[in-house]
Design a protein around this motif. Structure first.
Motif, PDB file in Angstrom:
ATOM      1  N   SER A  52       0.857  -1.284   0.093  1.00 21.61           N
ATOM      2  CA  SER A  52       0.082  -0.030  -0.139  1.00 21.61           C
ATOM      3  C   SER A  52       0.990   1.224   0.060  1.00 21.61           C
ATOM      4  CB  SER A  52      -1.037   0.123   1.076  1.00 21.61           C
ATOM      5  OG  SER A  52      -1.881  -1.060   1.193  1.00 21.61           O
ATOM      6  N   PHE A  53       1.757   1.195   0.868  1.00 21.13           N
ATOM      7  CA  PHE A  53       2.449   2.736   1.370  1.00 21.13           C
ATOM      8  C   PHE A  53       3.907   2.753   0.109  1.00 21.13           C
ATOM      9  CE2 PHE A  53       0.487   2.221   5.415  1.00 21.13           C
ATOM     10  CZ  PHE A  53       0.177   3.645   5.258  1.00 21.13           C
ATOM     11  N   PHE A  54       4.709   1.604  -0.013  1.00 20.37           N
ATOM     12  CA  PHE A  54       5.884   1.491  -0.748  1.00 20.37           C
ATOM     13  C   PHE A  54       5.597   1.387  -2.138  1.00 20.37           C
ATOM     14  CE2 PHE A  54       7.498   0.058   3.441  1.00 20.37           C
ATOM     15  CZ  PHE A  54       7.678   1.307   3.877  1.00 20.37           C
ATOM     16  N   ASP A  55       4.554   0.776  -2.792  1.00 20.42           N
ATOM     17  CA  ASP A  55       4.256   0.546  -4.144  1.00 20.42           C
ATOM     18  C   ASP A  55       3.202   1.384  -4.628  1.00 20.42           C
ATOM     19  OD1 ASP A  55       6.154  -1.318  -4.058  1.00 20.42           O
ATOM     20  OD2 ASP A  55       4.858  -3.208  -4.439  1.00 20.42           O
ATOM     21  N   LEU A  56       1.860   1.342  -4.193  1.00 22.95           N
ATOM     22  CA  LEU A  56       0.786   2.139  -4.850  1.00 22.95           C
ATOM     23  C   LEU A  56       0.827   3.470  -4.465  1.00 22.95           C
ATOM     24  CD1 LEU A  56      -1.885  -0.802  -4.080  1.00 22.95           C
ATOM     25  CD2 LEU A  56      -0.642  -0.279  -6.018  1.00 22.95           C
ATOM     26  N   SER A 111      -2.009 -10.088  -5.990  1.00 24.04           N
ATOM     27  CA  SER A 111      -2.030 -10.308  -7.304  1.00 24.04           C
ATOM     28  C   SER A 111      -1.587  -8.707  -7.770  1.00 24.04           C
ATOM     29  CB  SER A 111      -3.614 -10.211  -7.553  1.00 24.04           C
ATOM     30  OG  SER A 111      -3.981 -11.649  -7.219  1.00 24.04           O
ATOM     31  N   LEU A 112      -2.129  -7.465  -7.204  1.00 16.58           N
ATOM     32  CA  LEU A 112      -1.670  -6.294  -7.751  1.00 16.58           C
ATOM     33  C   LEU A 112      -0.052  -6.275  -7.849  1.00 16.58           C
ATOM     34  CD1 LEU A 112      -3.986  -3.981  -5.786  1.00 16.58           C
ATOM     35  CD2 LEU A 112      -3.966  -4.687  -8.345  1.00 16.58           C
ATOM     36  N   HIS A 113       0.578  -6.758  -6.704  1.00 18.02           N
ATOM     37  CA  HIS A 113       2.052  -7.043  -6.635  1.00 18.02           C
ATOM     38  C   HIS A 113       2.635  -7.961  -7.480  1.00 18.02           C
ATOM     39  CE1 HIS A 113       5.738  -5.759  -4.651  1.00 18.02           C
ATOM     40  NE2 HIS A 113       5.989  -6.940  -4.672  1.00 18.02           N
ATOM     41  N   ASN A 114       2.012  -8.895  -7.848  1.00 19.03           N
ATOM     42  CA  ASN A 114       2.586 -10.299  -8.729  1.00 19.03           C
ATOM     43  C   ASN A 114       2.427  -9.657 -10.428  1.00 19.03           C
ATOM     44  OD1 ASN A 114       3.228 -11.911  -6.853  1.00 19.03           O
ATOM     45  ND2 ASN A 114       1.639 -13.133  -7.139  1.00 19.03           N
ATOM     46  N   PHE A 115       1.560  -8.812 -10.605  1.00 19.44           N
ATOM     47  CA  PHE A 115       1.246  -8.344 -12.246  1.00 19.44           C
ATOM     48  C   PHE A 115       2.500  -7.780 -12.527  1.00 19.44           C
ATOM     49  CE2 PHE A 115      -0.089  -5.631 -15.418  1.00 19.44           C
ATOM     50  CZ  PHE A 115      -0.977  -6.452 -16.109  1.00 19.44           C
ATOM     51  N   PRO A 116       3.245  -6.672 -11.944  1.00 26.47           N
ATOM     52  CA  PRO A 116       4.444  -6.387 -12.483  1.00 26.47           C
ATOM     53  C   PRO A 116       5.591  -7.102 -12.468  1.00 26.47           C
ATOM     54  CG  PRO A 116       4.066  -5.122 -10.227  1.00 26.47           C
ATOM     55  CD  PRO A 116       2.726  -6.021 -10.767  1.00 26.47           C
ATOM     56  N   GLU A 117       5.420  -8.219 -11.936  1.00 30.65           N
ATOM     57  CA  GLU A 117       6.487  -9.093 -11.552  1.00 30.65           C
ATOM     58  C   GLU A 117       6.646  -9.950 -12.724  1.00 30.65           C
ATOM     59  OE1 GLU A 117       6.139 -11.315  -8.015  1.00 30.65           O
ATOM     60  OE2 GLU A 117       7.107  -9.887  -6.522  1.00 30.65           O
ATOM     61  N   GLY A 118       5.192 -10.254 -13.376  1.00 30.21           N
ATOM     62  CA  GLY A 118       5.319 -11.047 -14.512  1.00 30.21           C
ATOM     63  C   GLY A 118       6.015 -10.212 -15.643  1.00 30.21           C
ATOM     64  N   MET A 119       5.771  -8.826 -15.665  1.00 36.75           N
ATOM     65  CA  MET A 119       6.440  -7.983 -16.496  1.00 36.75           C
ATOM     66  C   MET A 119       8.093  -7.959 -16.545  1.00 36.75           C
ATOM     67  SD  MET A 119       3.864  -4.659 -16.592  1.00 36.75           S
ATOM     68  CE  MET A 119       2.162  -4.712 -17.092  1.00 36.75           C
ATOM     69  N   THR A 169      -3.822 -19.925  -5.564  1.00 38.33           N
ATOM     70  CA  THR A 169      -3.349 -20.153  -7.028  1.00 38.33           C
ATOM     71  C   THR A 169      -3.799 -18.976  -7.818  1.00 38.33           C
ATOM     72  OG1 THR A 169      -3.598 -22.541  -6.531  1.00 38.33           O
ATOM     73  CG2 THR A 169      -3.411 -21.747  -8.865  1.00 38.33           C
ATOM     74  N   LEU A 170      -4.976 -18.571  -7.690  1.00 40.06           N
ATOM     75  CA  LEU A 170      -5.479 -17.405  -8.513  1.00 40.06           C
ATOM     76  C   LEU A 170      -4.824 -16.292  -8.253  1.00 40.06           C
ATOM     77  CD1 LEU A 170      -9.223 -17.884  -8.363  1.00 40.06           C
ATOM     78  CD2 LEU A 170      -7.843 -18.155 -10.275  1.00 40.06           C
ATOM     79  N   SER A 171      -4.154 -16.017  -6.997  1.00 39.01           N
ATOM     80  CA  SER A 171      -3.400 -14.740  -6.803  1.00 39.01           C
ATOM     81  C   SER A 171      -2.096 -14.630  -7.451  1.00 39.01           C
ATOM     82  CB  SER A 171      -3.019 -14.695  -5.226  1.00 39.01           C
ATOM     83  OG  SER A 171      -2.173 -15.730  -4.796  1.00 39.01           O
ATOM     84  N   GLY A 172      -1.586 -16.034  -7.799  1.00 36.14           N
ATOM     85  CA  GLY A 172      -0.001 -16.283  -8.522  1.00 36.14           C
ATOM     86  C   GLY A 172      -0.394 -15.943 -10.090  1.00 36.14           C
ATOM     87  N   PHE A 173      -1.671 -16.081 -10.451  1.00 35.25           N
ATOM     88  CA  PHE A 173      -2.120 -15.979 -12.093  1.00 35.25           C
ATOM     89  C   PHE A 173      -1.773 -14.564 -12.546  1.00 35.25           C
ATOM     90  CE2 PHE A 173      -4.378 -20.057 -12.263  1.00 35.25           C
ATOM     91  CZ  PHE A 173      -3.685 -20.613 -13.573  1.00 35.25           C
TER      92      PHE A 173
END
Length: 261
Positions: A52-56, A111-119, A169-173
């Protein structure tokens, strides 16, 4: 599909779906331990506060400026009215609902954090297979405890191993989804016959009607909501089940864990 995109997609699946391994650690146990549940709630609260604080919030302030970023971050915070005393069964039911809600909040945040990790995995794979593999393995190791943090409260609240495994599992997708988005964008850039096609395809994937400033503001607002829910819902549950001292330690460990990524 381009071979580099395919490799990046496979690597992101390895990294992202390691949340499933964390879920397996939860569901193979006969019954969730309440103290462990409290510690995991504290750990998850640390993860959420860090995101929340350090990313978003950080990204919103950098993009929009200090005043606008903070206005978006604190815009949606609302207080809840307290209800009267409830019976024992109602209190237990309410506790289970709160625990389930905290698991869902954790899943959304991860999930919000994992999305840019995929990038990041995609871009790393473009530099070389070794870079992509090392990055994917590092992410996989970090995602295992995140899967536990999602699955344990869901399992405790629903008594369903399948629901706990599914949500973790869905959070990792979100991670392979990041690869798909970036990979599709790259492919369109490579094969576009005319600049107009790029504009159209870019508008399809990232609609021009959604102003980048509004997007950053909305993400900052999500960060504010997550921070509020973490402090209002997750942290009190951690105190109830693991005690204040141990829970605070777990919160700081969760924040340090996320900052080390």
């Amino acid at each position: 599909m381009d071979s580099q995109v395919l490799v990046a997609l496979v690597l992101s699946l390895v990294g992202g779906l390691s949340t499933s391994i964390g879920a397996l650690f939860v569901i193979i146990n006969p019954a969730p331990n309440l103290k462990m549940l409290g510690l995991l709630q504290g750990f998850a609260a640390g993860l959420m506060l860090s995101i929340s604080f350090f990313d978003l919030a950080h990204n919103a302030i950098n993009s929009l400026g200090f005043l606008k970023g903070n206005l978006w971050f604190f815009a949606d915070v609302k207080t809840k009215k307290k209800k009267g005393d409830e019976g024992g069964k109602d209190i237990l039911k309410k506790h289970r609902q709160q625990v389930l809600f905290s698991g869902i909040v954790t899943a959304v945040g991860i999930s919000l954090h994992n999305f840019p990790e995929g990038m990041a995995v995609f871009l790393g794979s473009m530099k070389g297979l070794r870079v992509g593999v090392n990055l994917a393995l590092a992410i996989a190791l970090h995602n295992i405890p995140e899967g536990v943090a999602v699955a344990l409260p869901v399992y405790f609240a629903t008594q369903s191993k399948w629901q706990a495994f599914k949500l973790a599992t869905l959070s990792g997708f979100a991670e392979p989804l990041g690869v798909i988005i970036v990979g599709m964008s790259s492919a369109l850039c490579c094969f576009a016959p005319h600049p107009y096609f790029l504009n159209v395809s870019g508008a399809y994937l990232f609609p021009s009607s959604l102003n980048p400033e509004i997007l950053e503001g909305l993400l900052g607002s999500v960060g504010g909501v997550m921070a509020f829910l973490t402090l209002h819902e997750m942290l009190p549950l951690a105190f109830d089940y693991a005690g204040q001292k141990q829970s605070v330690k777990a919160v700081f460990f969760g924040m340090a864990f996320m900052s080390a990524r």
